[in-house]
Design a protein around this motif. Structure first.
Motif, PDB file in Angstrom:
ATOM      1  N   GLU A   1      28.191  43.484  33.890  1.00 25.93           N
ATOM      2  CA  GLU A   1      28.352  44.347  35.054  1.00 25.93           C
ATOM      3  C   GLU A   1      28.756  45.757  34.606  1.00 25.93           C
ATOM      4  OE1 GLU A   1      27.588  43.416  38.051  1.00 25.93           O
ATOM      5  OE2 GLU A   1      27.584  41.221  37.989  1.00 25.93           O
TER       6      GLU A   1
ATOM      7  N   SER B   1      32.868  43.583  32.102  1.00 23.99           N
ATOM      8  CA  SER B   1      33.108  42.617  33.168  1.00 23.99           C
ATOM      9  C   SER B   1      31.834  41.834  33.422  1.00 23.99           C
ATOM     10  CB  SER B   1      33.574  43.306  34.451  1.00 23.99           C
ATOM     11  OG  SER B   1      32.608  44.236  34.911  1.00 23.99           O
ATOM     12  N   THR B   2      32.011  40.590  33.804  1.00 26.91           N
ATOM     13  CA  THR B   2      30.888  39.717  34.098  1.00 26.91           C
ATOM     14  C   THR B   2      31.303  38.741  35.190  1.00 26.91           C
ATOM     15  OG1 THR B   2      29.231  38.219  33.101  1.00 26.91           O
ATOM     16  CG2 THR B   2      31.503  38.014  32.331  1.00 26.91           C
ATOM     17  N   GLN B   3      30.412  37.857  35.562  1.00 23.43           N
ATOM     18  CA  GLN B   3      30.676  36.928  36.660  1.00 23.43           C
ATOM     19  C   GLN B   3      30.275  35.528  36.229  1.00 23.43           C
ATOM     20  OE1 GLN B   3      28.480  36.562  40.797  1.00 23.43           O
ATOM     21  NE2 GLN B   3      29.730  38.419  40.761  1.00 23.43           N
TER      22      GLN B   3
ATOM     23  N   ASP C   1      34.959  36.812  38.737  1.00 22.04           N
ATOM     24  CA  ASP C   1      34.726  37.881  37.784  1.00 22.04           C
ATOM     25  C   ASP C   1      35.648  37.686  36.589  1.00 22.04           C
ATOM     26  OD1 ASP C   1      32.752  39.099  39.236  1.00 22.04           O
ATOM     27  OD2 ASP C   1      34.080  40.556  40.185  1.00 22.04           O
TER      28      ASP C   1
ATOM     29  N   THR D   1      40.078  35.837  33.278  1.00 21.99           N
ATOM     30  CA  THR D   1      39.268  35.451  34.425  1.00 21.99           C
ATOM     31  C   THR D   1      40.154  35.436  35.653  1.00 21.99           C
ATOM     32  OG1 THR D   1      37.810  34.075  33.077  1.00 21.99           O
ATOM     33  CG2 THR D   1      37.790  33.681  35.448  1.00 21.99           C
TER      34      THR D   1
ATOM     35  N   GLY E   1      37.869  38.898  42.139  1.00 18.42           N
ATOM     36  CA  GLY E   1      36.847  39.921  42.047  1.00 18.42           C
ATOM     37  C   GLY E   1      37.346  41.130  41.280  1.00 18.42           C
TER      38      GLY E   1
ATOM     39  N   SER F   1      41.274  44.631  41.835  1.00 17.30           N
ATOM     40  CA  SER F   1      40.977  43.199  41.937  1.00 17.30           C
ATOM     41  C   SER F   1      41.380  42.660  43.303  1.00 17.30           C
ATOM     42  CB  SER F   1      41.726  42.427  40.842  1.00 17.30           C
ATOM     43  OG  SER F   1      41.365  41.052  40.847  1.00 17.30           O
TER      44      SER F   1
END
Length: 495
Positions: A332, A346-348, A353, A370, A373, A388
């Motif tokens: 992301e 950042s990733t999901q 997220d 982790t 959001g 967040s």
């Protein structure tokens, strides 16, 4: 059905402690967004928006809060937050100057969205730009003498006087009809009207701007995330940015990474660095040592749901390679480490997220933290400063160590509102598919849920296929609001 639901809502009100999060309560919750960190890492600036339901409008102000140091609060992080702009109109997207002495931000207090500045130590705000069509996003040049800004312009204009003349002509035209000879015609609620997004260099001391991306093409291209999709090299010589070179943008997901002298295209034309890839290449960032350009890339042309990989391009050789092939997830947002030896991104994953780190030298990315959001972040010393939220809590500014420890909010904009709310219980469910894969879903129950009773259910279906329901707060599709009206919410993440 209506009578049954009314009875359920009445029972919830009687059995839950606090006020359910119905629309009226949702509208009262302050909305935190857009974090930036001062160069010395001591302060974070962010935006707090407050809806005005009666006026069908929202007002926003810039706030600052200590990240660490002498002014920090408990556990060495946070402290007393301070509002630094009035918020009577829209003040947002604050950015610290390279020397840390000035705070710049976007404001509509004078009509259109322009850049304003104010001393970090305190004082009145001063208007810094006068672009007739307004400024959409901006960053500081490394020497602090110019702003790099994106603006919606008429591609035939090369100066502010021309923009103003064409803007006045359209405003005063007797006929207000629109003629479209190509698509896109509009994005969301904004008509294109023959305009383009260009990147401008605007001297802070005054004088004409320089259009760094002239022509009938958007730079940067339209992005749902918005923001500044460009970067300036640490030596201040070059601008790297993204643009779609294809003739028919409506049929293309392509974008390429370009570099152009910051002095202006007249000092050397833009060079396409990723022409060989016909899919998306964008979100470029220079490494602090100036040797590399990182960017996000897709491989499948025309497929917007393709995986975003994190690429690095060697500026000396022009060769590119992927750093995240081992990760089956999108990259992301990302930031270079100060030593240019690694990148935090950042990733999901699985409905949440997360922050990961990957070394420039290669190897599999490693997990840092982790949570719920993540909406934007910056690196500050040994910590990550980010916005967040969760399905049970509106966004706040948080920090976490780059070792994944000590995650905590440093703002508390919504604490007083949430203290009086009754929230529904949030849980997760894994369901086996016909081919024995696990399908994830979130379940949000009404406040005061009684397992002995029956409740109406609503199924959330996300867009995509690349979309997902994650553990984050929303002012658009909020499961807690539906639960407050008596529904059990089932938000599935099909593959």
């Amino acid at each position: 059905m209506i009578l049954h639901l009314a009875a359920v809502v009445a029972a919830l009100a009687a059995g839950a402690s606090g006020r359910p999060v119905r629309f009226e309560e949702l509208a009262k919750i302050p909305r935190v967004a857009g974090v930036a960190v001062s160069p010395d890492g001591r302060l974070a600036a962010y935006t707090v928006s407050t809806p005005d339901v009666a006026a069908n409008a929202s007002h926003s102000a810039v706030w600052v809060v200590p990240v660490g140091g002498e002014a920090a609060g408990r556990n060495g992080v946070g402290g007393e937050a301070k509002r630094v702009t009035s918020g009577e109109n829209s003040d947002s997207d604050a950015r610290f100057s390279p020397d840390g002495k000035t705070l710049a931000f976007l404001s509509t207090r004078d009509g259109t969205s322009e850049i304003w500045t104010m001393p970090v130590a305190g004082g009145d705000a001063t208007k810094a730009t006068s672009i007739p069509t307004g400024v959409d996003a901006f960053s500081w040049a490394p020497d602090g003498k110019s702003f790099i800004a994106s603006a919606t312009v008429f591609p035939g204009c090369s100066d502010a006087a021309c923009l103003q003349k064409e803007r006045d002509r359209r405003a005063n035209a007797t006929v207000k009809g629109r003629i479209a000879d190509h698509v896109f015609i509009r994005h969301w609620n904004t008509w294109k009207d023959g305009t383009r997004s260009h990147i401008l260099r605007i001297p802070i001391a005054g004088g004409p701007y320089v259009d760094l991306t002239p022509g009938n093409r958007d730079a940067p291209p339209f992005s749902i995330g918005g923001g500044a999709d460009w970067d300036v090299s640490a030596d201040g010589r070059d601008l790297v940015y993204a643009s779609n070179p294809d003739a028919n943008e409506s049929l293309s997901t392509n974008a390429d990474v370009y570099v152009v002298p910051l002095a202006g295209p007249q000092n050397g034309g833009a060079k396409n660095l990723t022409a060989a890839n016909l899919a998306f290449d964008g979100s470029p960032r220079y490494s602090p040592d100036g040797k590399w350009i990182a960017y996000r890339s897709q491989r499948r042309a025309g497929f917007e749901a393709d995986r975003f990989r994190l690429m690095v391009l060697d500026r000396a050789t022009g060769a590119s390679r992927s750093l995240t092939d081992a990760l089956d997830a999108w990259v992301e947002d990302y930031r270079w480490a100060p030593d240019s030896k690694s990148i935090v991104f950042s990733t999901q994953l699985k409905g949440r997220d997360a922050f990961y780190r990957v070394a420039l030298s290669g190897g599999a990315p490693s997990a840092i933290w982790t949570g719920g959001g993540i909406a934007g972040f910056e690196l500050s010393g040994g910590r990550i400063v980010f916005v967040s939220s969760t399905l049970s809590r509106a966004p706040e500014v948080w920090t976490v160590g780059q070792d994944g420890r000590g995650a905590a909010p440093i703002t508390h904009a919504a604490d007083s509102v949430f203290a009086g709310l009754a929230l529904g219980e949030v849980s997760e469910r894994q369901t086996a598919s016909s081919d024995n894969r696990k399908l994830h879903a979130w379940i949000v129950k009404p406040p005061g849920f009684d397992p002995s009773k029956k409740y109406p259910a609503v199924f959330f279906i996300h867009g995509g296929p690349q979309g997902a329901w994650i553990d984050s707060w929303s002012t658009r599709w909020n499961p807690q609001v539906w639960a407050a009206y008596g529904y059990v919410v089932y938000a599935a993440n099909p593959r």
